[in-house]
Scaffold this active site. Sequence first.
Site, PDB file in Angstrom:
ATOM      1  CE1 TYR A 123      -2.768  -2.427   8.381  1.00  0.00           C
ATOM      2  CE2 TYR A 123      -2.528  -4.519   8.692  1.00  0.00           C
ATOM      3  CZ  TYR A 123      -2.921  -3.459   7.782  1.00  0.00           C
ATOM      4  OH  TYR A 123      -3.492  -3.822   6.815  1.00  0.00           O
TER       5      TYR A 123
ATOM      6  CG  ASN B  49      -7.896  -4.700   0.564  1.00  0.00           C
ATOM      7  OD1 ASN B  49      -7.059  -3.711   1.067  1.00  0.00           O
ATOM      8  ND2 ASN B  49      -7.433  -6.029   0.882  1.00  0.00           N
TER       9      ASN B  49
ATOM     10  CG  HIS C  26      -1.987  -1.183   1.280  1.00  0.00           C
ATOM     11  ND1 HIS C  26      -3.145  -0.991   0.502  1.00  0.00           N
ATOM     12  CD2 HIS C  26      -1.833  -2.420   1.830  1.00  0.00           C
ATOM     13  CE1 HIS C  26      -3.671  -2.455   0.692  1.00  0.00           C
ATOM     14  NE2 HIS C  26      -3.081  -3.135   1.548  1.00  0.00           N
TER      15      HIS C  26
END
Length: 701
Positions: free
Chosen positions: A364, A150, A78
Site C-alpha cells: 500500500y 472488504n 478499488h
Amino acid sequence: MANDLGYDTTTGSGGETHQQASGGADAAYLTTNQGIRVSDNQNQLKSGARGPALLEDFVLREKIFHFDHERIPERIVHARGSAAHGYFEATDDISDISKAALFQKGSKTPVFTRFSTVAGGAGSVDTPRDVRGFAVKFYTPEGNWDLVGNNIPVFFIQDAIKFPDLIHAAKMEAQTGYPQAATAHDTFWDFISLMPESTHMIMWAMSDRTLPASFATMEGFGIHTFQLINDAGDVTFVKFHWKPKAGLQSTIWDETVKIAGADPDHQRRDLFERIDRGDFPTWELGIQAFDKAFADSLDYDVLDSTKIIPEEVLPVRIIGQMVLDRYPDNFFAETEQVAFCPGNIVPGIGFSNDPLLQGRLFSYLDTQKSRLGTANFHQLPINAPKCPVMNFQRDGQFQMAIPKGRTNYEPNGLSAEGEARPGDEPGPRECPVTGYKSVTAATGPDEEGEKLRVRPESFADHYSQARMFFRSLAAPEQAHLASALVFELSKVGLAHVRTRMLSNLVNVDPDLAGRVADGLNMPVPEASPTAVPVKDMEPSPALRIIEGPRAPKSIEGRTIAILIADGSDAAAVDTLTSQIGDAGGRPVIVAPKVGGAKMSDGSLLPADFQLAGGPSVLFDAVALALSAEGCAALLKEAAAVQFVMDAFGHLKAIGHTAEAQPLLDKAGVEPDDGVTGLDKAFIAAAAKRFWDREPKLRTLA
C-alpha cells in the site's frame, strides 16, 4: 448590471459574457494560482483580434497546464469509490485488552470511510457482482489508524505473493481490454480453478453478498487477524466486524442489472441522499477477541485469510459505532486522493503474522507514492493526521511544510554547543514510554524463528469452510449462488476450466456441483484431490442475508415508491405517505411526469421521480395509488407496465388500489401474500421480499 451572485454582468465586443466582481474588501476576485487577479477569463491574449495567440499569456498557460494534469493515475484496484466523513464513538470499555485511545469508552474519533468496487475502473458502474472495499481512516489523537477491509470476511489467496496474479487474472483480459468490472471470463476462472484456497471466497463472491442493496446495508470486515495490546503489553488476537444498523440487504441479479441501466451511480447517490436527509448510515464495530490457546484449539489457522471464525463459535462483541454524517466537499480532493495504508497503526493495535497482511503492509505505501506522485502524500488534507506530526522527513516533491533550522537528523546536539544558533534546537525525540512498541515475544500459534518459504499445514484445508458457508445459507441464497456460478462459468470459453471448477465444487457440496453442472449441461466430474479430508462443520445462521439475524424487521430506512397519475385519491396518498414515514420508511412519489399529477381534489402533487427515470428497481417496495382514469392511461405506458412487472419479478411487496388491477393484470402479477391493498398489511409486507414467488418467475440452478 449586477446579477444575483453579486457580480456585475457585462457583454464584451464579441458577445461573450463577463461576470466581474463589484469591488470591496470581500469581493470574490478570480486569480491565478499565484494570486494574480485575472482581468478577462473569456479570451486568450492574441496579436490582433483575429491573430495568433501569444506565448506570454500566462493566464492561458497556467489554466491549460493545470487542466492537462487534473487526472492522477487510477487505483489499480478499488478505483470506483465513494466516501463520507463521520465519527466513531466507543461504547464499551476494552481498556483491559487495548490501550488505544480511540477505544476508551465515550471517546469520539473523526473518520473518513471509502466504499468501492474492486475490479472495475473509475468510470464503471456501482452495481457489478464484485467484492466491495470498506476502508476506514480513524483520525485518532495518537495518529491515523487505517482499517482497510472488504464487505466479505475472507480473501481469495493466503499469501500476498499471489496478489498480482489474482488481480491480473480478475481484471479485463490483456489482449481485448474487456470485460470491465466483471469476472465472468476465462482468465479469472482459470486462475480460481487452479487455486483451491480460493474456493471459500468464491462461495461468498457468488452469493448475494456481492450484490449489496446499498453501502448502508452491507457488512464490513478487517479480514485479517490483528493484535490488541494493553498497558501491560499483553496481547489479544482480534478480528474486526462492521455491522450495519440498517440491516443486511442485497439485490437479486436481474434487479442489479436493471439498476445499472437505470442509475449507474445508484449506490453513490444513495449514500449522499441518506446523509442529505439525515438518515445517517451507521455501523456497529464488533470484535472477535481471543487468545493463543483458543487459536490453537481450532481446526483451522487464524492466520489464514481464507478462513473465518463463525460467530456461533466466537460471538462478536460490539464495542462502538460509526456514523457517517457529512459527504466530501470535493470528490477529487478527498475521495480520490485519500490514501489508506494497513501499516498506519496506533499504540494498542498490532499486526499478526498473517502472510497476506504482511505483504499488504509493503504494497500500500508503495502504491500511494506511485499514484499520488510524492512521498509527501500524507500532507494532503484528507490524509493528514489531526494530531501533531514531528519528524525529520523533509524535502521531496510537493513538500508543504517549511522546516527551520539546521538539525534535520537525530540524534543531534548542536544546541549543547557554546555557539548554538537560533534553529539549532534538538527537535523531536524518541518516546520510550508512550511511543508505539511492537510485540517482541512469540504470540502467534506455533510461531518459530526460522525464515522459510513454506505454507504451514494448518493452511491446507480449502473446502471445509466453503462447505459450511454454502450449507449455512437460506434456500433462495443457495439457488442464487448456484445460478451465479452457472452465469459466470457459462462465459468461460474453455471447457477444461469449467470442468476443473466443477471438480472443486464437488468438494464443497455434491448437490451444488450437480446444480451447476446441470445449468451448464455438463457431467459432474470426480472431486479434485484435497490435501486434507473435508470436514462437515456446523452451519452458521449468522452468515445468512435472507432469514438471518440481521435481516430487516421493519421498513425503517427503506424507500417505498408511490406511483400516482391524474385522478389519484389525494387523501389516500396522504395517509399512505404518513404511514410510511411514521414506520421509519422514506416515501417517494413517482408519476408519469416529474411535474407531478392532478389529484382527485384538484391539487397538483409534485413527483420525486419521473416514471421512466424512476423504475421500481430503485425502491424496496411499491404502491400503486391509481384511479381508474390514471390506470387506463398507464396501460398504454410501457414504463408503467415494466415498473409493476419488475416489482413483482423482484419479489417486492406491491400495494394497490382496486382501480389499479388492470395494470397488475397486464404486468402478469399473480395473487400472493406480497400483493395487498393500500393498508397496514402493505406496510408490514414492505419490510421483506417474497422468496416463495421466485421459482414461479425464473429458472434457478
